[in-house]
Design a protein around this motif. Structure first.
Motif, PDB file in Angstrom:
ATOM      1  N   GLY A  48      32.553  77.579  43.459  1.00 25.09           N
ATOM      2  CA  GLY A  48      32.714  77.323  44.887  1.00 25.09           C
ATOM      3  C   GLY A  48      33.992  77.952  45.414  1.00 25.09           C
ATOM      4  O   GLY A  48      34.879  78.347  44.652  1.00 25.09           O
ATOM      5  N   GLU A  49      34.082  78.034  46.738  1.00 16.99           N
ATOM      6  CA  GLU A  49      35.259  78.602  47.387  1.00 16.99           C
ATOM      7  C   GLU A  49      36.034  77.525  48.132  1.00 16.99           C
ATOM      8  O   GLU A  49      35.448  76.695  48.827  1.00 16.99           O
ATOM      9  N   ILE A  50      37.364  77.569  48.005  1.00 17.59           N
ATOM     10  CA  ILE A  50      38.247  76.740  48.813  1.00 17.59           C
ATOM     11  C   ILE A  50      39.454  77.577  49.212  1.00 17.59           C
ATOM     12  O   ILE A  50      39.683  78.662  48.681  1.00 17.59           O
ATOM     13  N   GLY A  51      40.246  77.070  50.149  1.00 17.05           N
ATOM     14  CA  GLY A  51      41.450  77.767  50.549  1.00 17.05           C
ATOM     15  C   GLY A  51      42.446  77.850  49.399  1.00 17.05           C
ATOM     16  O   GLY A  51      42.564  76.937  48.586  1.00 17.05           O
ATOM     17  N   MET A  69      38.113  69.356  47.967  1.00 18.60           N
ATOM     18  CA  MET A  69      39.484  69.362  48.482  1.00 18.60           C
ATOM     19  C   MET A  69      39.594  70.154  49.781  1.00 18.60           C
ATOM     20  O   MET A  69      40.570  69.995  50.519  1.00 18.60           O
ATOM     21  N   ASN A  70      38.612  70.992  50.056  1.00 16.32           N
ATOM     22  CA  ASN A  70      38.578  71.768  51.307  1.00 16.32           C
ATOM     23  C   ASN A  70      37.106  72.003  51.664  1.00 16.32           C
ATOM     24  O   ASN A  70      36.569  73.078  51.427  1.00 16.32           O
ATOM     25  N   PRO A  71      36.448  70.978  52.206  1.00 18.14           N
ATOM     26  CA  PRO A  71      34.998  71.079  52.406  1.00 18.14           C
ATOM     27  C   PRO A  71      34.556  72.104  53.435  1.00 18.14           C
ATOM     28  O   PRO A  71      33.442  72.605  53.352  1.00 18.14           O
ATOM     29  N   VAL A  72      35.407  72.425  54.411  1.00 18.01           N
ATOM     30  CA  VAL A  72      35.048  73.458  55.391  1.00 18.01           C
ATOM     31  C   VAL A  72      36.101  74.560  55.340  1.00 18.01           C
ATOM     32  O   VAL A  72      37.280  74.329  55.634  1.00 18.01           O
ATOM     33  N   LEU A  73      35.680  75.742  54.934  1.00 16.23           N
ATOM     34  CA  LEU A  73      36.556  76.911  54.900  1.00 16.23           C
ATOM     35  C   LEU A  73      35.966  77.965  55.833  1.00 16.23           C
ATOM     36  O   LEU A  73      34.820  78.388  55.659  1.00 16.23           O
ATOM     37  N   LEU A  74      36.745  78.363  56.815  1.00 17.93           N
ATOM     38  CA  LEU A  74      36.337  79.410  57.742  1.00 17.93           C
ATOM     39  C   LEU A  74      36.987  80.718  57.309  1.00 17.93           C
ATOM     40  O   LEU A  74      38.216  80.800  57.198  1.00 17.93           O
ATOM     41  N   ILE A  85      32.084  78.316  55.053  1.00 19.16           N
ATOM     42  CA  ILE A  85      31.854  77.844  53.692  1.00 19.16           C
ATOM     43  C   ILE A  85      31.878  76.317  53.735  1.00 19.16           C
ATOM     44  O   ILE A  85      32.881  75.719  54.133  1.00 19.16           O
ATOM     45  N   LEU A  86      30.776  75.676  53.353  1.00 18.52           N
ATOM     46  CA  LEU A  86      30.679  74.214  53.378  1.00 18.52           C
ATOM     47  C   LEU A  86      30.549  73.697  51.949  1.00 18.52           C
ATOM     48  O   LEU A  86      29.623  74.079  51.231  1.00 18.52           O
ATOM     49  N   GLN A  87      31.503  72.880  51.559  1.00 14.19           N
ATOM     50  CA  GLN A  87      31.562  72.356  50.188  1.00 14.19           C
ATOM     51  C   GLN A  87      31.350  73.473  49.160  1.00 14.19           C
ATOM     52  O   GLN A  87      30.603  73.357  48.205  1.00 14.19           O
ATOM     53  N   GLY A  88      32.037  74.572  49.406  1.00 19.97           N
ATOM     54  CA  GLY A  88      32.105  75.663  48.451  1.00 19.97           C
ATOM     55  C   GLY A  88      31.090  76.767  48.595  1.00 19.97           C
ATOM     56  O   GLY A  88      31.255  77.836  48.003  1.00 19.97           O
ATOM     57  N   LYS A  89      30.016  76.553  49.394  1.00 17.67           N
ATOM     58  CA  LYS A  89      28.945  77.538  49.503  1.00 17.67           C
ATOM     59  C   LYS A  89      28.810  78.053  50.941  1.00 17.67           C
ATOM     60  O   LYS A  89      29.130  77.347  51.897  1.00 17.67           O
ATOM     61  N   VAL A  90      28.298  79.279  51.052  1.00 18.19           N
ATOM     62  CA  VAL A  90      28.093  79.854  52.384  1.00 18.19           C
ATOM     63  C   VAL A  90      27.079  79.019  53.157  1.00 18.19           C
ATOM     64  O   VAL A  90      25.962  78.768  52.682  1.00 18.19           O
ATOM     65  N   TRP A  91      27.473  78.567  54.339  1.00 19.47           N
ATOM     66  CA  TRP A  91      26.609  77.751  55.192  1.00 19.47           C
ATOM     67  C   TRP A  91      26.051  78.557  56.367  1.00 19.47           C
ATOM     68  O   TRP A  91      24.958  78.297  56.827  1.00 19.47           O
ATOM     69  N   GLY A  92      26.798  79.529  56.825  1.00 23.22           N
ATOM     70  CA  GLY A  92      26.350  80.346  57.949  1.00 23.22           C
ATOM     71  C   GLY A  92      27.503  81.108  58.552  1.00 23.22           C
ATOM     72  O   GLY A  92      28.619  81.134  58.022  1.00 23.22           O
ATOM     73  N   ALA A 109      29.611  65.866  55.866  1.00 24.05           N
ATOM     74  CA  ALA A 109      29.994  66.457  54.579  1.00 24.05           C
ATOM     75  C   ALA A 109      31.498  66.335  54.362  1.00 24.05           C
ATOM     76  O   ALA A 109      31.957  66.097  53.225  1.00 24.05           O
ATOM     77  N   VAL A 110      32.269  66.494  55.427  1.00 24.38           N
ATOM     78  CA  VAL A 110      33.725  66.367  55.331  1.00 24.38           C
ATOM     79  C   VAL A 110      34.095  64.948  54.890  1.00 24.38           C
ATOM     80  O   VAL A 110      34.924  64.756  53.984  1.00 24.38           O
ATOM     81  N   LEU A 111      33.496  63.955  55.506  1.00 24.86           N
ATOM     82  CA  LEU A 111      33.786  62.561  55.159  1.00 24.86           C
ATOM     83  C   LEU A 111      33.289  62.228  53.748  1.00 24.86           C
ATOM     84  O   LEU A 111      33.925  61.452  53.023  1.00 24.86           O
ATOM     85  N   GLU A 112      32.164  62.817  53.354  1.00 18.77           N
ATOM     86  CA  GLU A 112      31.660  62.601  51.996  1.00 18.77           C
ATOM     87  C   GLU A 112      32.653  63.135  50.962  1.00 18.77           C
ATOM     88  O   GLU A 112      32.962  62.469  49.970  1.00 18.77           O
ATOM     89  N   SER A 113      33.167  64.339  51.197  1.00 23.31           N
ATOM     90  CA  SER A 113      34.135  64.922  50.270  1.00 23.31           C
ATOM     91  C   SER A 113      35.405  64.083  50.211  1.00 23.31           C
ATOM     92  O   SER A 113      35.965  63.846  49.126  1.00 23.31           O
ATOM     93  N   PHE A 114      35.869  63.616  51.364  1.00 24.15           N
ATOM     94  CA  PHE A 114      37.073  62.787  51.394  1.00 24.15           C
ATOM     95  C   PHE A 114      36.863  61.497  50.606  1.00 24.15           C
ATOM     96  O   PHE A 114      37.741  61.069  49.833  1.00 24.15           O
ATOM     97  N   ALA A 115      35.693  60.885  50.770  1.00 25.76           N
ATOM     98  CA  ALA A 115      35.399  59.642  50.066  1.00 25.76           C
ATOM     99  C   ALA A 115      35.391  59.854  48.549  1.00 25.76           C
ATOM    100  O   ALA A 115      35.845  58.998  47.781  1.00 25.76           O
ATOM    101  N   ARG A 116      34.897  61.005  48.106  1.00 16.71           N
ATOM    102  CA  ARG A 116      34.899  61.314  46.670  1.00 16.71           C
ATOM    103  C   ARG A 116      36.329  61.337  46.117  1.00 16.71           C
ATOM    104  O   ARG A 116      36.609  60.798  45.048  1.00 16.71           O
ATOM    105  N   LEU A 117      37.233  61.988  46.863  1.00 18.91           N
ATOM    106  CA  LEU A 117      38.615  62.067  46.412  1.00 18.91           C
ATOM    107  C   LEU A 117      39.280  60.699  46.452  1.00 18.91           C
ATOM    108  O   LEU A 117      40.080  60.364  45.565  1.00 18.91           O
ATOM    109  N   GLN A 118      38.968  59.910  47.475  1.00 23.80           N
ATOM    110  CA  GLN A 118      39.536  58.564  47.553  1.00 23.80           C
ATOM    111  C   GLN A 118      39.186  57.726  46.322  1.00 23.80           C
ATOM    112  O   GLN A 118      40.010  56.955  45.829  1.00 23.80           O
ATOM    113  N   ARG A 119      37.963  57.900  45.838  1.00 25.96           N
ATOM    114  CA  ARG A 119      37.520  57.093  44.696  1.00 25.96           C
ATOM    115  C   ARG A 119      38.248  57.444  43.407  1.00 25.96           C
ATOM    116  O   ARG A 119      38.360  56.619  42.505  1.00 25.96           O
ATOM    117  N   GLU A 120      38.770  58.669  43.312  1.00 26.56           N
ATOM    118  CA  GLU A 120      39.388  59.090  42.058  1.00 26.56           C
ATOM    119  C   GLU A 120      40.913  59.122  42.121  1.00 26.56           C
ATOM    120  O   GLU A 120      41.561  59.463  41.131  1.00 26.56           O
TER     121      GLU A 120
END
Length: 477
Positions: A48-51, A69-74, A85-92, A109-120
């Motif tokens: 996946g891709e992140i900043g 850690m960076n769910p939306v990358l423009l 890039i949404l959660q690492g993959k090209v979205w459009g 998707a942004v809130l889902e990714s944040f919740a994942r990090l909060q849990r760990e």
């Protein structure tokens, strides 16, 4: 959440330093940036891709980089449009105005990714984007106050005294924000103080009294910041850097990508490197490096319009060497085509003609970490691929790298003076860097690049421990 009074006030570096400081205190820390805009991307282990900034912050935490850690990358492809890039993959792909309308589709998707990090993690350090006071973008916002509201986060506002007007920018942010937003701001940091910090004591008191926010620290300028990967070209120094005998010129094109490929080279004592800005001629040098690009055809046209293609011919005639990385590698071939308009309008144009290869920009994107051997030396090399091109041609019979899975990558000219590769991070490992520099009679004398970054992160954490009132913002949690 750390937001800024504007872009480039030091949010990324402060989050990285605090991440290392808190990790050393025993907390499990994770970085998070809901939306980033950068062509300087990093690749995660799962492709996946992140900043790049979030990858550095992950390193500061001692954690593996994750797409969450960076769910939306423009990734800008023009002045007005970006690949999403949404959660690492090209979205459009969307133009700026269209993007404002579709942001509500991305928030789940942004809130889902944040919740994942909060849990760990014990603490998630969230970095905003641009300016907190961009009220024109507040509707549907996922990057600053819109996200802080959705995730119910306290905010620390960062201002940059080095650019001037920091008191007005901090107090002015409160003035323009609606009550519900500015009340979410609990504290402030003033970054990049030069000179005697006591001269700004009255300024810190004024901001605190005027806004009601907690003073979280006045941070002196951190000179070693230049040793960390820059997120955008504003962080790249102009002019020749270094005093070594090997002179390297890098043309700075509008859609340059992954320019941190050059960080390890710039740190070498035997190297003098310059980013050549538009309007400047390519100077006499030993090596010209064409870096990656997010819009290869557009950057190739720009390269030629600047007269750099003529300068490069003169450089080559004088016996100079040329290296192309990713998009720069594609430019060195005979032809580049983008029939489906992946990176812009559908187009085809001749390349610079130094390598016997042709590239077609394809919809399928290759994103993966990789390792192998540099040819012909056999030196170990590791890095990552991130490209949308399919390259063919007889030049591939002389590859530059042989990957561990047996695949060949890149191409070399018959005389070895021109070469190109899709592999980013080519110079990060000392062994491959030494092998490349040996072509010019040099040996690598610098520390291991990764160890240098670790050392700088430790120094940054020490710096912030001394000047940021960490206990103050921990009390906001």
């Amino acid at each position: 959440m750390f937001q800024g009074t504007g872009s480039n006030v030091g949010k990324s570096v402060i989050v990285a330093g605090l991440a290392r400081a808190l990790t050393r205190r025993g907390y499990v820390v994770r970085p998070f940036k809901p939306q980033n805009m950068s062509n300087n991307a990093a690749v995660t282990a799962d492709g996946g891709e992140i900043g790049r900034a979030q990858a550095l912050q992950a390193l500061a935490c001692g954690a593996a980089p994750s797409v969450h850690m960076n769910p939306v990358l423009l990734k800008p492809q023009s002045e007005q449009g970006s690949q999403i890039i949404l959660q690492g993959k090209v979205w459009g792909q969307r133009k700026a105005r269209e993007y404002q309308e579709i942001k509500p589709l991305l928030m789940p998707a942004v809130l889902e990714s944040f919740a994942r990090l909060q849990r760990e993690a014990d603490i998630v350090l969230v970095e905003g984007a641009g300016s907190a006071s961009e009220i024109n973008l507040r509707q549907n916002d996922i990057a600053n106050m819109g996200f802080a509201e959705a995730a119910n986060l306290p905010v620390v506002l960062i201002g940059d005294i080095d650019r001037g007007g920091v008191i007005a920018s901090l107090v002015g942010t409160q003035a323009v924000l609606p009550d519900t937003d500015h009340q979410r701001i609990k504290g402030f940091i003033v970054n990049r103080m030069r000179g005697d910090p006591s001269l700004f004591n009255a300024g810190m008191r004024f901001v605190a009294e005027r806004t009601g926010w907690t003073d979280c620290g006045l941070v002196p300028f951190f000179d070693r910041m230049r040793e960390l990967p820059a997120e955008d070209t504003e962080g790249l120094a102009s002019g020749w850097q270094g005093d070594g005998p090997l002179r390297i010129a890098v043309p700075l094109m509008p859609m340059i990508a992954n320019f941190d490929d050059l960080d390890a080279l710039r740190a070498e004592s035997g190297v003098t490197l310059a980013f050549i800005r538009p309007g400047e001629a390519l100077p006499p040098c030993d090596l010209v490096i064409l870096p990656g690009s997010k819009a290869t055809l557009a950057d190739l046209a720009f390269f030629c319009d600047q007269g750099w293609a003529i300068d490069l011919q003169a450089h080559h005639r004088r016996g100079g060497h040329i290296l192309g990385i990713c998009g720069g590698y594609q430019m060195l071939g005979r032809q580049i085509s983008d029939p489906s308009g992946i990176e812009g309008p559908s187009a085809k144009r001749p390349g610079l003609g130094y390598l016997e290869i042709d590239t077609e920009i394809a919809e399928q994107k290759t994103v993966r970490p990789n390792r192998g051997r540099l040819l012909p030396s056999g030196a170990a090399v590791s890095g990552y691929e991130i490209h949308a091109g399919m390259t063919t041609g007889s030049g591939l019979k002389r590859p530059m790298i042989r990957f561990a899975d047996g695949r060949a990558d890149g191409a070399r000219s018959e005389d070895g003076r021109v070469c190109g590769t899709y592999l980013h991070g080519l110079f990060d490992d000392k062994e491959s860097r030494s092998a490349f520099l040996s072509l010019f009679g040099l040996m690598s004398e610098s520390l291991d690049h990764k160890l240098r970054i670790e050392s700088t992160l430790d120094a940054l954490a020490d710096h912030l421990e001394s000047h940021v009132k960490i206990e103050n913002f921990l009390s906001f949690l």
